[in-house]
Design an enzyme around this catalytic site. Sequence first.
Site, PDB file in Angstrom:
ATOM      1  CE  LYS A  84       9.805   8.786  14.041  1.00 50.31           C
ATOM      2  NZ  LYS A  84      10.676   9.779  13.372  1.00 50.31           N
ATOM      3  CG  LEU A 137       5.561   2.503  -6.032  1.00 46.72           C
ATOM      4  CD1 LEU A 137       6.335   1.391  -5.355  1.00 46.72           C
ATOM      5  CD2 LEU A 137       5.053   2.035  -7.404  1.00 46.72           C
ATOM      6  N   GLY A 138       5.578   5.500  -2.632  1.00 45.20           N
ATOM      7  CA  GLY A 138       6.388   6.720  -2.529  1.00 45.20           C
ATOM      8  C   GLY A 138       7.839   6.319  -2.301  1.00 45.20           C
ATOM      9  N   GLY A 189      14.849   7.721   5.221  1.00 45.53           N
ATOM     10  CA  GLY A 189      15.436   7.467   3.906  1.00 45.53           C
ATOM     11  C   GLY A 189      14.853   6.222   3.279  1.00 45.53           C
ATOM     12  CG  LEU A 195      -1.823  -1.177   1.470  1.00 48.12           C
ATOM     13  CD1 LEU A 195      -2.696  -0.945   2.716  1.00 48.12           C
ATOM     14  CD2 LEU A 195      -2.721  -1.427   0.264  1.00 48.12           C
ATOM     15  CB  ILE A 227      18.058   1.923  14.620  1.00 46.50           C
ATOM     16  CG1 ILE A 227      18.865   3.107  14.076  1.00 46.50           C
ATOM     17  CG2 ILE A 227      18.719   1.321  15.843  1.00 46.50           C
ATOM     18  CD1 ILE A 227      18.946   4.283  15.059  1.00 46.50           C
TER      19      ILE A 227
END
Lengths: 428, 428
Positions: B205, B11-12, B302, B9, B136
Site C-alpha cells: 500500500k 463474488l466474495g 470490510g 470478477l 478512505i
Amino acid sequence: MKPVKVGLLGLGTVGTGVVRIVEGHQEDLQGQVGSPIVIEKVLVHNKNKARSISIDSSKLTEDPWEIIHHPDIDVIVEVMGGIAHTKEYIMEALASGKHVVTANKDLMALHGKEILAKAHEHNCDVFYEASVAGGIPIIRTLIDGFSSDRITKIMGIVNGTTNYILTKMSQEGASYDDVLKEAQELGYAEADPTSDVEGLDAARKMTILSTLGFRANVDLNDVSVQGMSKVSKDDILYAKRLGYEVKLLGIAERQDDEFSISVQPTMVKKSHPIASVNGVYNAVYVYGEAVGETMFYGPGAGELPTATSIVADLVAVVKNLKLGVNGKQGVVAFKEKKLKSDEQISSKYFLLLHVDDRAGVLARITQVFADFEVSLESVLQQPNPSNPEAEIIVITHDANKAAINKVLQKFESLDVIRKVKSVYRVEG
Amino acid sequence: MKPVKVGLLGLGTVGTGVVRIVEGHQEDLQGQVGSPIVIEKVLVHNKNKARSISIDSSKLTEDPWEIIHHPDIDVIVEVMGGIAHTKEYIMEALASGKHVVTANKDLMALHGKEILAKAHEHNCDVFYEASVAGGIPIIRTLIDGFSSDRITKIMGIVNGTTNYILTKMSQEGASYDDVLKEAQELGYAEADPTSDVEGLDAARKMTILSTLGFRANVDLNDVSVQGMSKVSKDDILYAKRLGYEVKLLGIAERQDDEFSISVQPTMVKKSHPIASVNGVYNAVYVYGEAVGETMFYGPGAGELPTATSIVADLVAVVKNLKLGVNGKQGVVAFKEKKLKSDEQISSKYFLLLHVDDRAGVLARITQVFADFEVSLESVLQQPNPSNPEAEIIVITHDANKAAINKVLQKFESLDVIRKVKSVYRVEG
C-alpha cells in the site's frame, strides 16, 4: 504549449498564497496539466501598496472589469470576499465564458444555486474547495469520493477561531473573554468576532457541506444556529469531568430523506475522533450508510493551506479545459428538500440546573422529564459549596428536541429550580 | 438512456458488497451519471454455491473469458485478488477497450506501471481507490486534492489487522500471541497472518501511496520493511509510560526530491493525530509543504466500506464514458526516482538495553552514541527487579539510520551490554 491565463480578484492573505504556489510549484503544475499557468492580472485596492511578494506592477489593476472582460483570461480566481460586488463580478465572468475558482463561503452558501446554474448555462466550471475547511479537500470527497454512498451524518469543526478558543478554555481552564482577547491579539479572531463566535460562519459552511452530502438545495435559513459565546469555563470543567469536550459542531443528519442541520456548542465524548481536534485545526466527520465512520482533518484557514485548495481547483479547471469538458461536472439530480420537525430531531442532552437544596426536589424535576417522555441516562446531584443550593446534572438518553424544549419551558415555572445553568446537545 | 454494463470478477465479501451497493443505491447512482448501471455478468468459482445475496443465476459464469470478451460489457470490476491470472484478465480487458476498477493492491503495487501504460494505450480508465485504506478516498485525495502541493511526508496505518492487534495489546496489556489468536477467531486476521504482521501488505500500500504522492515510479523493493510480530507487551508498556503508542506505520518521506519509504513498528507521541487511530481503522497522515498537516481516517477493510470506494470509481468511469474522456486522467510527468541512503534517513530512536548493574556502564554506553555523533534527548536508568542487571532507556534526537546501525553494531561487542532488548523509530 499555450499558457492558461488566470485573473486574480484580491491580493490579501489568500491571494498572496495563490501567487506563491502558482509561481513556486509551476514546474509540478505544468507536469500535470501540460501547459504553463500564468497569473495575468490581479485586482487590488491600491496599486501602490507595499506587498510581501514581488509582482510585476503592470499586472496590478484597480479596475475589476479590466480582468472580467480581459480577452485572454480563461479563469477567474476570486479571493476578495464579500457578497454584493463579488457576485456581480462572478456572474459577469461566467456570462463571458470564464471559469471561476472561489474561496467565498458566504457567496456560495447564499447564492451557490444561482451561480452554479449560470455556470452550467455557459459551460463553465465553478469550483469552491477552499470555501469550507481551508486545506482539507472535503468538497471533492463528498462529490467524488462518496458518490456511491448515502451520507447520513456530517459533523464538522469548520471554524478555527472558535475551536481555538474552546481548546484553550479546556486545556488551560481560562475564561471565554480572556481567550477571545488573546485570539484577537494573535490574529486568530477578528476585532468583531460575531460571525465566528455566534456560529454564522459555521452555518454557511454547513449549508455548503449538507447541500453536497445530501444532494439537496439546502438554504442558510434551514440551519438552526446557536453560538458559543455563552460557554463558561465551568461548563467545560463539568464536561471534562464526565468524559466530554465542548466543541462548536455543525451537525447535519439525514433519516429517510428528511434532514436537519444545526450549529451549536456540543458535548462530544472524548473517545469520538472529532473530540481531539484541537486549536485552529478543522475536521469533518462523515458517516455513510455503506462506508461507516470517516473523518478528514487539516488546517481550516491560513495563506498557504487555503491557497492549496484554490490551486488544486485551478488544476481541475485546466485539466477540463484540455479535455474540453468544462461545465460538465457536478450536474446531479437533486432531491426534494424535506426538513425534520423538532419532534423528529433526536439526540442526547446535558443539563446543569441550580436548585433549592431540600427534600423532594429531585423527584419533582425527574417527574418533568417523565411527563414529556424523556428518559435519563445519568443524574448527579451535589451541593454547591458557595451557595445554599444544589447542582443537578442530567444526561438524557436520545430525546427529541421538541420534548426537551417542553421540559425547559416547564422548568421556568417550577419554583424549586433557581436557574437552568446550561443545556448542551451531546454526541459520541 | 442506455445502461452501462459491468462485468464483476469475483463474488466474495467485497464483490457481494459491490452488488449490494449498485443495486441498493441504483436511483442515486442514476441521478449522478444519467443512466442505469447494471451488473451484467459475475465470475465465480462455483455457480451452484449458496450465497448471501440473491442474484439471477444466468448472470453467473465460471469462465472469465465470457466476461472479458463480452461485447456489451463496458467496465470490468476486479475483486478476485491474486496476481498471475488477474493480471492476464485485466491486460486482456484493457486490450479489448474495457475500463477497469480494481481493489487489488498486490497487482497495483507490483504491476501498476505496466497496467496503467496499457490503459493509456487503449484510452481506458484504470481506477483503484479501494486498493489502499478501504473506504478512505485517499488515492483521489493525493491525485486531485493535493495536485497543487508538494507532499513531503505520508504516514499510514494502512493495515487493520495489525492495528487491531497493537490496539488490544495497548488497551488490555495482552500479549501478541493471545491477541493474534483472538483476531483469527474474529476473522480479523488470516490463518496465515504473515503478509499482515510482517508488514508486506502495508509495504504494497505504501508503494501505491508514495508513487502518487511523490509522482515517481516507486517499486515495492524500494520499501524497507520490518514487521510487528516481535513487539512485546513490555515494549508497549514502556512506550505508554513515556507518552507514546506503538503503531505499525508506513512512512514515506521526501526531501529535495530524494525519498525513503519504510514500514516498521514505530513509537508515536500520543499528541500526534495518528496515535489515537485504534482497532481495525486505518488513517493516512499527509504533510504538504503548503497545506501542512492533514489526516484521513476511516475503515480500512470490510464488505461495504471497500465496495463504497469501488462503486465511486465506477461512477467516475461512467462519468468519463458520458464525456468521452476515458483514459485521459492521471497522466502526469513522473519525476526521476532518487532514493535516500541510510546516511540521509533521519529520525528519533528509542532503545531499551539490558546492561550490567555496575559503575561506569552508562558512561561507556553514552560514549558509543557520542562516537557516532548521535545526540540523546533523554536517558533513563533503572534497576530490573527480577535480575542482577539494569535497564537503560534511551531516546535519541534526530539521528541518521546509518549511525544508529553503527551504534547497534558496536553494542554487540560491548561486554557491559547483555541485550539490546528493543529498537524503535520514534515519530511525533
